[in-house]
Design a protein around this motif. Structure first.
Motif, PDB file in Angstrom:
ATOM      1  N   ARG A  25      42.689  31.650  33.907  1.00  0.00           N
ATOM      2  CA  ARG A  25      42.719  33.104  34.018  1.00  0.00           C
ATOM      3  C   ARG A  25      42.242  33.495  35.419  1.00  0.00           C
ATOM      4  N   VAL A  26      43.103  34.221  36.123  1.00  0.00           N
ATOM      5  CA  VAL A  26      42.791  34.604  37.500  1.00  0.00           C
ATOM      6  C   VAL A  26      42.793  36.128  37.608  1.00  0.00           C
ATOM      7  N   ALA A  27      41.779  36.665  38.286  1.00  0.00           N
ATOM      8  CA  ALA A  27      41.761  38.102  38.581  1.00  0.00           C
ATOM      9  C   ALA A  27      42.006  38.290  40.066  1.00  0.00           C
ATOM     10  N   ILE A  28      42.916  39.173  40.416  1.00  0.00           N
ATOM     11  CA  ILE A  28      43.082  39.534  41.820  1.00  0.00           C
ATOM     12  C   ILE A  28      42.543  40.954  41.983  1.00  0.00           C
ATOM     13  N   ASN A  61      53.133  39.196  44.931  1.00  0.00           N
ATOM     14  CA  ASN A  61      53.866  37.968  45.236  1.00  0.00           C
ATOM     15  C   ASN A  61      53.036  36.734  44.875  1.00  0.00           C
ATOM     16  N   MET A  62      51.767  36.794  45.216  1.00  0.00           N
ATOM     17  CA  MET A  62      50.867  35.674  44.935  1.00  0.00           C
ATOM     18  C   MET A  62      50.721  35.467  43.423  1.00  0.00           C
ATOM     19  N   ALA A  63      50.629  36.576  42.693  1.00  0.00           N
ATOM     20  CA  ALA A  63      50.504  36.476  41.234  1.00  0.00           C
ATOM     21  C   ALA A  63      51.712  35.738  40.661  1.00  0.00           C
ATOM     22  N   MET A  64      52.892  36.049  41.195  1.00  0.00           N
ATOM     23  CA  MET A  64      54.097  35.364  40.710  1.00  0.00           C
ATOM     24  C   MET A  64      54.072  33.884  41.074  1.00  0.00           C
ATOM     25  N   GLU A  65      53.581  33.591  42.286  1.00  0.00           N
ATOM     26  CA  GLU A  65      53.512  32.182  42.699  1.00  0.00           C
ATOM     27  C   GLU A  65      52.548  31.408  41.798  1.00  0.00           C
ATOM     28  N   ILE A  66      51.443  32.060  41.429  1.00  0.00           N
ATOM     29  CA  ILE A  66      50.477  31.387  40.549  1.00  0.00           C
ATOM     30  C   ILE A  66      51.110  31.141  39.178  1.00  0.00           C
ATOM     31  N   ARG A  67      51.785  32.169  38.647  1.00  0.00           N
ATOM     32  CA  ARG A  67      52.409  32.032  37.322  1.00  0.00           C
ATOM     33  C   ARG A  67      53.514  30.976  37.341  1.00  0.00           C
ATOM     34  N   GLU A  68      54.145  30.857  38.496  1.00  0.00           N
ATOM     35  CA  GLU A  68      55.211  29.872  38.608  1.00  0.00           C
ATOM     36  C   GLU A  68      54.631  28.457  38.590  1.00  0.00           C
ATOM     37  N   GLU A  69      53.548  28.283  39.348  1.00  0.00           N
ATOM     38  CA  GLU A  69      52.953  26.949  39.406  1.00  0.00           C
ATOM     39  C   GLU A  69      52.207  26.621  38.113  1.00  0.00           C
ATOM     40  N   LEU A  70      51.510  27.620  37.550  1.00  0.00           N
ATOM     41  CA  LEU A  70      50.690  27.397  36.360  1.00  0.00           C
ATOM     42  C   LEU A  70      51.101  28.393  35.270  1.00  0.00           C
ATOM     43  N   PRO A  71      52.170  28.089  34.527  1.00  0.00           N
ATOM     44  CA  PRO A  71      52.690  29.071  33.558  1.00  0.00           C
ATOM     45  C   PRO A  71      51.675  29.458  32.476  1.00  0.00           C
ATOM     46  N   ASP A  72      50.683  28.607  32.223  1.00  0.00           N
ATOM     47  CA  ASP A  72      49.699  28.940  31.186  1.00  0.00           C
ATOM     48  C   ASP A  72      48.552  29.791  31.715  1.00  0.00           C
ATOM     49  N   CYS A  73      48.566  30.028  33.001  1.00  0.00           N
ATOM     50  CA  CYS A  73      47.474  30.794  33.602  1.00  0.00           C
ATOM     51  C   CYS A  73      47.816  32.288  33.569  1.00  0.00           C
ATOM     52  N   HIS A  74      46.924  33.085  33.005  1.00  0.00           N
ATOM     53  CA  HIS A  74      47.149  34.535  32.975  1.00  0.00           C
ATOM     54  C   HIS A  74      46.602  35.162  34.254  1.00  0.00           C
ATOM     55  N   VAL A  75      47.389  36.048  34.840  1.00  0.00           N
ATOM     56  CA  VAL A  75      46.952  36.684  36.085  1.00  0.00           C
ATOM     57  C   VAL A  75      46.806  38.191  35.871  1.00  0.00           C
ATOM     58  N   TYR A  76      45.633  38.709  36.214  1.00  0.00           N
ATOM     59  CA  TYR A  76      45.336  40.136  36.089  1.00  0.00           C
ATOM     60  C   TYR A  76      45.120  40.720  37.480  1.00  0.00           C
ATOM     61  N   ILE A  77      45.726  41.850  37.735  1.00  0.00           N
ATOM     62  CA  ILE A  77      45.512  42.530  39.014  1.00  0.00           C
ATOM     63  C   ILE A  77      44.744  43.826  38.757  1.00  0.00           C
ATOM     64  N   TYR A  78      43.578  43.944  39.351  1.00  0.00           N
ATOM     65  CA  TYR A  78      42.769  45.164  39.203  1.00  0.00           C
ATOM     66  C   TYR A  78      43.060  46.087  40.386  1.00  0.00           C
ATOM     67  N   TYR A  79      43.533  47.288  40.082  1.00  0.00           N
ATOM     68  CA  TYR A  79      44.020  48.161  41.155  1.00  0.00           C
ATOM     69  C   TYR A  79      43.456  49.572  41.030  1.00  0.00           C
ATOM     70  N   MET A  80      43.538  50.306  42.148  1.00  0.00           N
ATOM     71  CA  MET A  80      43.274  51.755  42.114  1.00  0.00           C
ATOM     72  C   MET A  80      44.604  52.497  42.177  1.00  0.00           C
ATOM     73  N   ASP A  81      45.471  52.047  43.099  1.00  0.00           N
ATOM     74  CA  ASP A  81      46.859  52.491  43.147  1.00  0.00           C
ATOM     75  C   ASP A  81      47.658  51.249  43.501  1.00  0.00           C
ATOM     76  N   ILE A  82      48.917  51.249  43.123  1.00  0.00           N
ATOM     77  CA  ILE A  82      49.779  50.149  43.554  1.00  0.00           C
ATOM     78  C   ILE A  82      50.669  50.684  44.663  1.00  0.00           C
ATOM     79  N   ARG A  83      50.594  50.058  45.825  1.00  0.00           N
ATOM     80  CA  ARG A  83      51.346  50.553  46.977  1.00  0.00           C
ATOM     81  C   ARG A  83      52.343  49.511  47.466  1.00  0.00           C
ATOM     82  N   THR A  84      53.232  49.147  46.581  1.00  0.00           N
ATOM     83  CA  THR A  84      54.329  48.258  46.964  1.00  0.00           C
ATOM     84  C   THR A  84      55.457  49.168  47.413  1.00  0.00           C
ATOM     85  N   PHE A  85      55.337  49.649  48.641  1.00  0.00           N
ATOM     86  CA  PHE A  85      56.186  50.742  49.089  1.00  0.00           C
ATOM     87  C   PHE A  85      57.655  50.338  49.235  1.00  0.00           C
ATOM     88  N   GLY A  86      58.513  51.377  49.199  1.00  0.00           N
ATOM     89  CA  GLY A  86      59.951  51.188  49.459  1.00  0.00           C
ATOM     90  C   GLY A  86      60.588  50.175  48.519  1.00  0.00           C
TER      91      GLY A  86
END
Ligand SMILES: Cc1cc2nc3c(=O)[nH]c(=O)nc-3n(C[C@H](O)[C@H](O)[C@H](O)COP(=O)(O)OP(=O)(O)OC[C@H]3O[C@@H](n4cnc5c(N)ncnc54)[C@H](O)[C@@H]3O)c2cc1C
Ligand code: SF4
Ligand code: SF4
Ligand code: SF4
Lengths: 253, 349
Positions: free
Chosen positions: B158-161, B187-212
């Motif tokens: 389990r990884v928190a970003i 992108n990193m969360a996807m890379e982690i899930r790709e390498e370790l499919p059993d690993c859950h990845v959580y992203i803690y955010y205030m806003d998500i700014r994946t613009f455009g």
């Protein structure tokens, strides 16, 4: 505690001690109300996967919590506690105990699909509500709802005979739900039918009730449907780990 | 024959400027402080870049070769500029290695400095070995080692970003948004899930700014295809129970405090102004803007001009920028420098 915050605290989290002394200070009685903490201590990661495995729940992971579904919801307009956005969140994060608090209202979704049409991420919240109600029943958190029993009676008969005979469906439904057949509205309806329907139709309906007609050569279709249903049920049981649950319950006994 | 143009900083911006100028027959001198070219993506060992998906060592490595192998590009690594005098068309730059250069103009491509997570001690960096930065995870991936907990090399389950570490935080005097870290984290969360499919990845955010266009390619894709979970919460504190890291905060969507165990916590670190900016400001006589990046004039006349005529600026030196934008700015600044050369030539004739 400011008075307005009291509304945020659930009664079961308020603790009043008849006799309590802390470091020599008497804090007994109502003047010293304690508030139990409501910390989320872990995520139950299986929960989202279980509900996603049931029909309708497939797209739950897409939700980004915009609240459009709740804003558009027919039932929410009547009962502000009916909040699909919130339940989707609880499920996604695996906050099971929080979800179970609302188990008696989740099934109230009327399947109007307003949410489906506003959701910007194609989550199909209506499907998620259905899957969640189903999950609650399968896990034994809620008794079978009347609508579920009705569905069962209805489909059982289709599977058996390839036909629907309303009278029998209603009889069985009332029986299984422990309701009397001679309900006033029912009596009125039958009276009305006897008065207004043509004699030929009434005769045919009467016969059908007595002999329970079948679709010709229904056997193969029935076998195929039953096989499919069994597969589906097996899939659901597996997804929810129900067999293991029953197994461990047995060994405990 | 006009004098060469000085480019300071050999990251994506500096390399792009050098290549553009050389292509137009303009000689240039590229001065780089470190002993290698490539800037942050090479020096920090980034893995696959957004949005191209190419490995940094191939993509930026290619830029290094193209610039360094050009006969009109004179590369000076391991040195900095310690003095800069004169006027547009006739500057003299003194290098820290003692060399003196006659140049016609300068383009500052001195980039940024990674936020040092030790400045946010409540988030556990430096105290717990399994609290790492996005740079470190980039290195784990680019080195081929894979994502592992530094404490004992185990695969995290389990990884928190944590987003906005060192950005958007008045407590530590950093009010800017670093612009790229949301996208890099998705992108990193996807890379982690790709390498370790059993690993859950959580992203803690205030806003998500994946613009455009990054919206679908990173934010949506990470949720829809990789089942990365996004939680709206700014974490209060990262501690440990001796076995796991404990992440504490408030899940704002359910109004509940959370204390959740994790195997690994990743800080999505921001882009600080280059720590050298005060010196650069003094040496080149350029103003810094209020956050501490190098200030630039408005873009409507000469793109990338600073307050000093003949001195241009491009890339992350001007504020948090992506690689693509840094390259575009550098090419625009190179063009502005050439325009200036042309203008001067016309005045003379
Ligand atoms: C963790 C992380 C991941 C990222 N991933 C991506 C990504 O995938 N895609 C993307 O578009 N962007 C990404 N970025 C942003 C990217 O790093 C920047 O956009 C890019 O490095 C900016 O290029 P630049 O040339 O302006 O500056 P830099 O890359 O910082 O290069 C500046 C160069 O100048 C040199 N220098 C500094 N000061 C001096 C001095 N005084 N004298 C001489 N030389 C000096 C430095 O040594 C360096 O080589 C990421 C950022 C971070 C923090
Ligand atoms: S389908 Fe259910 S959840 Fe959706 S809007 Fe209608 S009542 Fe609400
Ligand atoms: S409308 Fe869709 S995305 Fe928005 S909260 Fe409801 S389910 Fe989630
Ligand atoms: S890009 Fe995202 S993580 Fe980075 S500072 Fe801005 S909002 Fe925070």
């Amino acid at each position: 505690m400011p008075i307005h915050e009291k509304s945020l605290i659930r009664p079961e989290n308020l603790e009043v001690h008849e006799h309590l002394e802390i470091e020599g200070v008497d804090v007994s009685g109502h003047w010293s109300t304690f508030i139990g903490s409501r910390v989320v201590a872990d995520y139950n990661e299986a929960m989202e996967e279980e509900i996603a495995a049931l029909p309708g729940g497939e797209y739950i992971h897409r939700c980004w919590q915009c609240g459009s579904c709740t804003n558009s919801c027919t039932v929410n307009a009547l009962n502000p506690d009916f909040n699909p956005r919130y339940w989707i969140y609880l499920i996604r994060m695996g906050m099971e105990s929080e979800l179970l608090r609302d188990k008696d209202i989740i099934w109230q979704c009327v399947s109007c699909h307003k949410c489906t049409h506003v959701c910007p991420r194609d989550v199909v919240p209506e499907g998620v509500m259905k899957a969640t109600s189903h999950w609650l029943e399968l896990k034994g958190h809620t008794p079978k709802s009347h609508s579920m029993i009705f569905d069962e009676v209805f489909s059982e008969q289709v599977f058996e005979t390839g036909k629907i005979e309303d009278g029998r469906v209603i009889k069985r439904f009332f029986k299984r739900t422990g309701q009397a057949l001679a309900q006033p509205w029912m009596v009125d309806m039958v009276k009305g039918m006897l008065r207004n329907l043509p004699l030929g139709l009434l005769t045919r309906m009467g016969l059908a009730t007595l002999v329970a007609p079948r679709t010709k050569d229904w056997g193969d279709a029935r076998a195929a449907i039953e096989e499919y249903v069994a597969e589906r049920e097996e899939h659901n049981r597996k997804a929810l780990g129900l067999d293991e649950l029953i197994q461990s319950a047995r060994t405990e006994i | 024959m006009t004098k060469p143009i000085l480019i300071v900083g050999g990251g994506p911006a500096g390399l792009a400027a050098a290549h553009s100028l050389a292509t137009f027959g303009q000689a240039c001198i590229l001065v780089e402080k470190e002993d290698r070219l490539g800037g942050a993506p090479i020096l920090e060992g980034y893995a696959k870049l957004v949005p191209s998906g190419e490995w940094a060592k191939d993509a930026i490595g290619g830029m290094v070769d193209r610039a360094a192998n050009h006969e009109l590009v004179d590369v000076r690594t391991g040195t900095t500029v310690s003095s800069f005098s004169g006027e547009v068309g006739n500057f003299t730059a003194g290098l820290s290695n003692g060399d003196s250069l006659d140049v016609s103009a300068a383009i500052l491509c001195t980039g940024f400095t990674h936020f040092d997570s030790a400045n946010k001690p409540e988030w556990g960096f430096g105290t717990f070995p399994d609290v790492v930065t996005t740079s470190q995870v980039e290195q784990m991936i680019s080195s081929g080692q894979g994502v592992r907990c530094p404490s004992d090399g185990r695969k995290p389950q389990r990884v928190a970003i944590l987003l906005c570490v060192g950005s958007r935080d008045r407590q530590i005097g950093r009010e800017w948004c670093s612009k790229i870290c949301c996208t890099v984290s998705a992108n990193m969360a996807m890379e982690i899930r790709e390498e370790l499919p059993d690993c859950h990845v959580y992203i803690y955010y205030m806003d998500i700014r994946t613009f455009g266009l990054y919206e679908t390619k990173y934010y949506w894709k990470s949720q829809e295809e990789f089942k990365v979970k996004y939680i709206k919460a700014r974490i209060a504190e990262v501690t440990s129970d001796g076995e796991k890291l404990i992440v504490k905060g408030e899940d704002t969507l359910v109004k509940r405090p959370i204390t959740i165990p994790f195997d690994m916590v990743v800080h999505a670190i921001g882009m600080d102004p280059n720590v050298d900016n005060k010196d650069l400001s003094a040496v080149f006589g350029v103003d810094l803007e209020p956050h501490g990046y190098i200030g630039k004039a408005n873009s409507y006349s000469a793109t990338g001009l600073t307050n000093r005529t003949g001195v241009f600026v491009a890339g992350a030196a001007t504020g948090p920028e992506t690689i693509d934008d840094s390259i575009a700015q550098a090419k625009a600044a190179a063009m502005a420098a050439l325009e200036q050369r042309q203008l001067a030539a016309r005045l003379v004739s």
